[in-house]
Write a protein that holds these residues in place. Structure first.
Motif, PDB file in Angstrom:
ATOM      1  N   LEU A  26     -21.027 -20.702 -33.004  1.00  0.00           N
ATOM      2  CA  LEU A  26     -19.735 -20.030 -33.019  1.00  0.00           C
ATOM      3  C   LEU A  26     -18.646 -20.841 -32.327  1.00  0.00           C
ATOM      4  O   LEU A  26     -17.509 -20.383 -32.219  1.00  0.00           O
ATOM      5  CB  LEU A  26     -19.859 -18.651 -32.378  1.00  0.00           C
ATOM      6  CG  LEU A  26     -20.716 -17.664 -33.161  1.00  0.00           C
ATOM      7  CD1 LEU A  26     -20.862 -16.369 -32.387  1.00  0.00           C
ATOM      8  CD2 LEU A  26     -20.145 -17.417 -34.541  1.00  0.00           C
ATOM      9  N   ALA A  27     -18.968 -22.047 -31.897  1.00  0.00           N
ATOM     10  CA  ALA A  27     -17.976 -22.908 -31.259  1.00  0.00           C
ATOM     11  C   ALA A  27     -17.090 -23.599 -32.285  1.00  0.00           C
ATOM     12  O   ALA A  27     -16.289 -24.456 -31.934  1.00  0.00           O
ATOM     13  CB  ALA A  27     -18.667 -23.939 -30.363  1.00  0.00           C
ATOM     14  N   LEU A  38     -17.637 -12.105 -43.344  1.00  0.00           N
ATOM     15  CA  LEU A  38     -18.898 -11.542 -43.833  1.00  0.00           C
ATOM     16  C   LEU A  38     -19.267 -10.253 -43.119  1.00  0.00           C
ATOM     17  O   LEU A  38     -19.981  -9.421 -43.686  1.00  0.00           O
ATOM     18  CB  LEU A  38     -20.019 -12.576 -43.724  1.00  0.00           C
ATOM     19  CG  LEU A  38     -19.880 -13.764 -44.675  1.00  0.00           C
ATOM     20  CD1 LEU A  38     -20.989 -14.771 -44.420  1.00  0.00           C
ATOM     21  CD2 LEU A  38     -19.859 -13.314 -46.128  1.00  0.00           C
ATOM     22  N   LEU A  39     -18.793 -10.066 -41.908  1.00  0.00           N
ATOM     23  CA  LEU A  39     -19.022  -8.797 -41.221  1.00  0.00           C
ATOM     24  C   LEU A  39     -18.228  -7.667 -41.881  1.00  0.00           C
ATOM     25  O   LEU A  39     -18.541  -6.492 -41.696  1.00  0.00           O
ATOM     26  CB  LEU A  39     -18.669  -8.908 -39.739  1.00  0.00           C
ATOM     27  CG  LEU A  39     -19.696  -9.651 -38.886  1.00  0.00           C
ATOM     28  CD1 LEU A  39     -19.122 -10.006 -37.524  1.00  0.00           C
ATOM     29  CD2 LEU A  39     -20.977  -8.839 -38.742  1.00  0.00           C
ATOM     30  N   ALA A  87     -25.601 -10.465 -38.596  1.00  0.00           N
ATOM     31  CA  ALA A  87     -25.271 -10.570 -37.177  1.00  0.00           C
ATOM     32  C   ALA A  87     -24.370  -9.431 -36.715  1.00  0.00           C
ATOM     33  O   ALA A  87     -23.395  -9.648 -36.014  1.00  0.00           O
ATOM     34  CB  ALA A  87     -24.607 -11.920 -36.921  1.00  0.00           C
ATOM     35  N   GLU A  88     -24.691  -8.224 -37.129  1.00  0.00           N
ATOM     36  CA  GLU A  88     -23.873  -7.078 -36.744  1.00  0.00           C
ATOM     37  C   GLU A  88     -23.733  -6.997 -35.219  1.00  0.00           C
ATOM     38  O   GLU A  88     -22.702  -6.558 -34.711  1.00  0.00           O
ATOM     39  CB  GLU A  88     -24.485  -5.790 -37.298  1.00  0.00           C
ATOM     40  CG  GLU A  88     -23.617  -4.574 -37.150  1.00  0.00           C
ATOM     41  CD  GLU A  88     -22.284  -4.654 -37.889  1.00  0.00           C
ATOM     42  OE1 GLU A  88     -21.282  -4.162 -37.336  1.00  0.00           O
ATOM     43  OE2 GLU A  88     -22.235  -5.193 -38.998  1.00  0.00           O
ATOM     44  N   HIS A  89     -24.744  -7.466 -34.503  1.00  0.00           N
ATOM     45  CA  HIS A  89     -24.692  -7.443 -33.046  1.00  0.00           C
ATOM     46  C   HIS A  89     -23.591  -8.345 -32.490  1.00  0.00           C
ATOM     47  O   HIS A  89     -23.178  -8.190 -31.343  1.00  0.00           O
ATOM     48  CB  HIS A  89     -26.055  -7.848 -32.460  1.00  0.00           C
ATOM     49  CG  HIS A  89     -26.476  -9.237 -32.809  1.00  0.00           C
ATOM     50  ND1 HIS A  89     -26.914  -9.577 -34.084  1.00  0.00           N
ATOM     51  CD2 HIS A  89     -26.520 -10.372 -32.090  1.00  0.00           C
ATOM     52  CE1 HIS A  89     -27.209 -10.867 -34.109  1.00  0.00           C
ATOM     53  NE2 HIS A  89     -26.977 -11.371 -32.919  1.00  0.00           N
ATOM     54  N   LEU A  90     -23.079  -9.282 -33.302  1.00  0.00           N
ATOM     55  CA  LEU A  90     -22.005 -10.167 -32.853  1.00  0.00           C
ATOM     56  C   LEU A  90     -20.617  -9.584 -33.097  1.00  0.00           C
ATOM     57  O   LEU A  90     -19.630 -10.110 -32.595  1.00  0.00           O
ATOM     58  CB  LEU A  90     -22.116 -11.533 -33.534  1.00  0.00           C
ATOM     59  CG  LEU A  90     -23.326 -12.374 -33.140  1.00  0.00           C
ATOM     60  CD1 LEU A  90     -23.344 -13.667 -33.929  1.00  0.00           C
ATOM     61  CD2 LEU A  90     -23.332 -12.651 -31.650  1.00  0.00           C
ATOM     62  N   ARG A  91     -20.521  -8.502 -33.847  1.00  0.00           N
ATOM     63  CA  ARG A  91     -19.212  -7.914 -34.151  1.00  0.00           C
ATOM     64  C   ARG A  91     -18.417  -7.594 -32.885  1.00  0.00           C
ATOM     65  O   ARG A  91     -17.252  -7.992 -32.783  1.00  0.00           O
ATOM     66  CB  ARG A  91     -19.345  -6.675 -35.033  1.00  0.00           C
ATOM     67  CG  ARG A  91     -17.990  -6.093 -35.452  1.00  0.00           C
ATOM     68  CD  ARG A  91     -18.151  -4.751 -36.174  1.00  0.00           C
ATOM     69  NE  ARG A  91     -18.865  -4.869 -37.419  1.00  0.00           N
ATOM     70  CZ  ARG A  91     -18.291  -5.112 -38.599  1.00  0.00           C
ATOM     71  NH1 ARG A  91     -16.989  -5.272 -38.683  1.00  0.00           N
ATOM     72  NH2 ARG A  91     -19.018  -5.182 -39.695  1.00  0.00           N
TER      73      ARG A  91
END
Length: 103
Positions: A26-27, A38-39, A87-91
């Motif tokens: 994510l950098a 995509l989220l 990666a819903e946990h990254l939202r």
């Protein structure tokens, strides 16, 4: 030292390694844009390229890295691949990072 803190737990080495890999991926601003798009829902490379302002080739390369990390997956439909975020946990992390200053 931390024994007095109720429910104190340290993450496992595997959890820390996976988190560090996600942060490393994510950098890159283009990857953040791709993952954010995509989220919101499934998309093709061409659509993502337009959304993030990059060439389809560059977007495909970014998607390959995100796919290897398990953050996105693809579904083939004819000659097209439609990608979704895993990666819903990254939202919440992305939402916080993308919030205007002072929010």
């Amino acid at each position: 030292m931390h024994t007095g803190i109720p429910d104190f737990q340290m993450p496992t080495e595997d959890q820390v390694t996976l988190a560090a890999e996600a942060f490393r991926l994510l950098a890159d601003p283009t990857r953040i844009k791709i993952l954010w798009a995509l989220l919101q829902g499934e998309s093709s490379v061409a659509c993502l390229a337009e959304l993030v302002g990059a060439s389809p080739t560059a977007v495909s390369q970014h998607l390959a890295k995100l796919r290897l990390a398990g953050l996105v997956s693809g579904r083939r439909e004819g000659t097209f691949v439609h990608y979704t975020a895993n990666a819903e946990h990254l939202r919440p992390l992305l939402a916080h990072a993308l919030a205007p200053s002072g929010s």
